[in-house]
Design an enzyme around this catalytic site. Structure first.
Site, PDB file in Angstrom:
ATOM      1  N   ALA A   1       3.114  -0.905   4.763  1.00 19.61           N
ATOM      2  CA  ALA A   1       2.663  -1.022   6.157  1.00 19.61           C
ATOM      3  C   ALA A   1       2.194  -2.431   6.515  1.00 19.61           C
ATOM      4  O   ALA A   1       2.173  -2.792   7.701  1.00 19.61           O
ATOM      5  CB  ALA A   1       1.550  -0.012   6.417  1.00 19.61           C
TER       6      ALA A   1
ATOM      7  N   GLU B   1      13.005  -9.137   1.377  1.00 14.76           N
ATOM      8  CA  GLU B   1      12.161  -8.036   1.862  1.00 14.76           C
ATOM      9  C   GLU B   1      12.921  -6.726   1.666  1.00 14.76           C
ATOM     10  O   GLU B   1      14.089  -6.626   2.055  1.00 14.76           O
ATOM     11  CB  GLU B   1      11.887  -8.288   3.354  1.00 14.76           C
ATOM     12  CG  GLU B   1      11.099  -7.209   4.052  1.00 14.76           C
ATOM     13  CD  GLU B   1      10.928  -7.535   5.546  1.00 14.76           C
ATOM     14  OE1 GLU B   1      11.296  -8.658   5.987  1.00 14.76           O
ATOM     15  OE2 GLU B   1      10.451  -6.654   6.279  1.00 14.76           O
TER      16      GLU B   1
ATOM     17  N   PRO C   1       0.797  -1.231   0.000  1.00 16.62           N
ATOM     18  CA  PRO C   1       0.000   0.000   0.000  1.00 16.62           C
ATOM     19  C   PRO C   1       0.827   1.277   0.000  1.00 16.62           C
ATOM     20  O   PRO C   1       1.877   1.349   0.640  1.00 16.62           O
ATOM     21  CB  PRO C   1      -0.834  -0.115   1.280  1.00 16.62           C
ATOM     22  CG  PRO C   1      -0.127  -1.124   2.112  1.00 16.62           C
ATOM     23  CD  PRO C   1       0.534  -2.072   1.168  1.00 16.62           C
ATOM     24  N   ASN C   2       0.307   2.239  -0.717  1.00 15.24           N
ATOM     25  CA  ASN C   2       0.831   3.611  -0.810  1.00 15.24           C
ATOM     26  C   ASN C   2       2.092   3.736  -1.672  1.00 15.24           C
ATOM     27  O   ASN C   2       2.535   4.848  -1.944  1.00 15.24           O
ATOM     28  CB  ASN C   2       1.074   4.207   0.587  1.00 15.24           C
ATOM     29  CG  ASN C   2      -0.205   4.244   1.405  1.00 15.24           C
ATOM     30  OD1 ASN C   2      -1.183   4.817   0.960  1.00 15.24           O
ATOM     31  ND2 ASN C   2      -0.211   3.620   2.561  1.00 15.24           N
TER      32      ASN C   2
END
Ligand code: DQA
Length: 149
Positions: free
Chosen positions: A81, A102, A14-15
């Site tokens: 997030a 990651e 997200p974002n």
């Protein structure tokens, strides 16, 4: 061709669609399209195909991880997030057998304490944080090294 024609999944949470516009003092001015181009410029000349995706929806990211079980040679993921909240993404990654890296653009350990814990790190084979958008390129380089054996 490497990785038996399988693809490297690069998944963004997200974002991250707002990259370049969102808090540039933290995330920089490069856009996600710039990041994708940089990843392709490293992978494709080496014969590695990339599937580059972004979603604001947790279920969509989980579905892509499931698809990677079929044709993915590795996953580079910036879960945004969801890193700090999603047991469901961790479970999906645990069902994927090839390497998982990651990536965080910012150094999450230098920021608020709620960013210090990552569910995804319980599965990740490597973690890159705080190298800006260059972290993606570093992850792709490392994936190529592993894939070439
Ligand atoms: C991020 C760090 C997360 O804590 C944050 O929620 C993001 C981006 C990073 O790339 O630095 O959305 O994953």
């Amino acid at each position: 061709m490497i990785a038996d024609g399988k693809r490297l999944y690069i998944l963004n949470g997200p974002n991250l669609n707002l990259l370049g516009k969102r808090q540039p003092e933290i995330y920089g001015r490069e856009t996600l399209a710039d990041v994708e181009a940089a990843c392709r410029a490293i992978a494709e000349p080496a014969g590695l195909t990339i599937r580059f995706e972004q979603s604001n929806a947790e279920h969509q990211i989980i579905d892509w991880i499931h698809e990677a079980r079929e044709d993915g040679c590795g996953i580079v993921i910036n879960p945004g997030a969801f890193t700090h909240t999603s047991v469901a993404i961790l479970d999906a990654l645990n069902a994927f057998e090839a390497p998982v890296f990651e990536v965080h653009i910012s150094n999450v350990h230098k920021r608020e304490s709620f960013r210090h814990h990552s569910f995804v790190s319980l599965r990740a084979d490597g973690v890159i944080a705080g190298f800006g958008t260059q972290g993606y390129a570093l992850a792709v380089e490392r994936m190529l090294t592993l894939l070439k054996g």
